[in-house]
Design an enzyme around this catalytic site. Sequence first.
Site, PDB file in Angstrom:
ATOM      1  N   ASP A 170      32.983 -68.565 -45.716  1.00  0.00           N
ATOM      2  CA  ASP A 170      32.935 -68.602 -44.315  1.00  0.00           C
ATOM      3  C   ASP A 170      32.166 -67.200 -44.041  1.00  0.00           C
ATOM      4  OD1 ASP A 170      34.523 -69.947 -42.011  1.00  0.00           O
ATOM      5  OD2 ASP A 170      33.729 -68.011 -41.472  1.00  0.00           O
ATOM      6  N   CYS A 212      33.211 -79.852 -33.329  1.00  0.00           N
ATOM      7  CA  CYS A 212      34.120 -80.250 -32.692  1.00  0.00           C
ATOM      8  C   CYS A 212      33.752 -80.129 -30.964  1.00  0.00           C
ATOM      9  CB  CYS A 212      35.648 -79.787 -32.739  1.00  0.00           C
ATOM     10  SG  CYS A 212      35.427 -77.892 -32.544  1.00  0.00           S
TER      11      CYS A 212
END
Length: 432
Positions: free
Chosen positions: A262, A361
């Site tokens: 990440d 999303c």
Amino acid sequence: MTPAARLSAAIEVVADIEARHRPAGDALKDWGLSHRFAGSGDRAALAGLVYDALRRRASSVHVMGDPGPRAVLLGMLRLERKLEPDAIAALANGGRFAPQPLSPEEQTRLAAPDLEGAPPWVAGDYPEWLDPHLARVFGEERAAEGAALASRAPLDLRVNDIKGDRDAATALLADLNPVPTRWSPFGLRIALEADAKNPAIHAEPAFIKGMVEVQDEGSQLAALLAAAKPGEQVVDLCAGAGGKTLALAATMQNLGQLYATDTDKRRLAPIHDRLAHSGARNVQVRTPKSVHTELDDLAGRADLVLIDAPCTGIGTWRRNPDAKWRVRPGALALRVEEQAELLDRAAALVKPGGRIAYVTCSVLPAENGDQIRAFIARHPEFSVVPPQQTASVLWDKAEDFAAAALESAEGWLMTPRRTGTDGFFVSVLKKA
């Protein structure tokens, strides 16, 4: 606390949120600390009232003709909770700890709530500045899509088939009445009432055993559509706490190698315990470095790179209703820039014939289809895998899914209104 006292408290919390421009969770926590007499049931009911008020803020203001916290709560009780005016009057009765009685105008407006002719952003309960963005993707249906994004979300679980199957998990969770999800073969859904406390899933034997994880069905489908295969070399470029990493590891049946990283090591911190809990053994966590060299040895080697891209999060508004009133145009511009950088980084990791699965999303074209078209213009060696082909991983559900989800040349868009999931966009790109 009486229902009337809970309503008064909700008005107080919404006023605090608006006055101090703070997240709803922070305001609710502070209220709980200063009102320690309130039990867990009271706090759950209060949270339900506050979040429902934020879901329907624009439409409630329109119906009541007043932007104040009291009007927002009263309008929500009529529009969202479907209470009749007499029932609302019984709550706002001026008694001890109750809101003041309804005024004649409030009674009139509650008797005939009217959204006829309301602008789409009012009927759909979303910020006005987003209207042109939503019009691009949904056209005249944007108010209906917005209203669905303002609805209450269920609790979805993903069954970890490294540890067990859906039937076994269902039996262990029988007291919560889970039902199989519509699309995901690994999903279970638990319906939640407006005032109910969230079930203590983390204390359930099925969770303790690593058999289930909390994950929206749309997120489960995004991982499935990425189509990681046993034996492949896979990179999860935005692994965060590891939700999709765990789903990918299960899909790969612990075979091959999955690298999780990440851009922010703090987001990655919870993944270690979750991996141990899940039984996933084929995952290497690569902690990010300031010079971004943690994946240099994987250049040109990956069969699949998953990008669960940072985005505006519009698709998760059902779970974060206050977030929609805090999102700003500047945040969209920043996210678009970050997404482009991640796509370019992923391109260098993929081997010839390999794939990038790009997931957001969000429902906004700027973060979805526009982003994919711009990437292909920069990297013509990539092309979009036809969406109908990616949906084939859903087997007998593929045809129904294709009829429900919104298909574009770039990929699939899921929404609460269409697929009963959070809003997710998925595009799969293949390198020549």
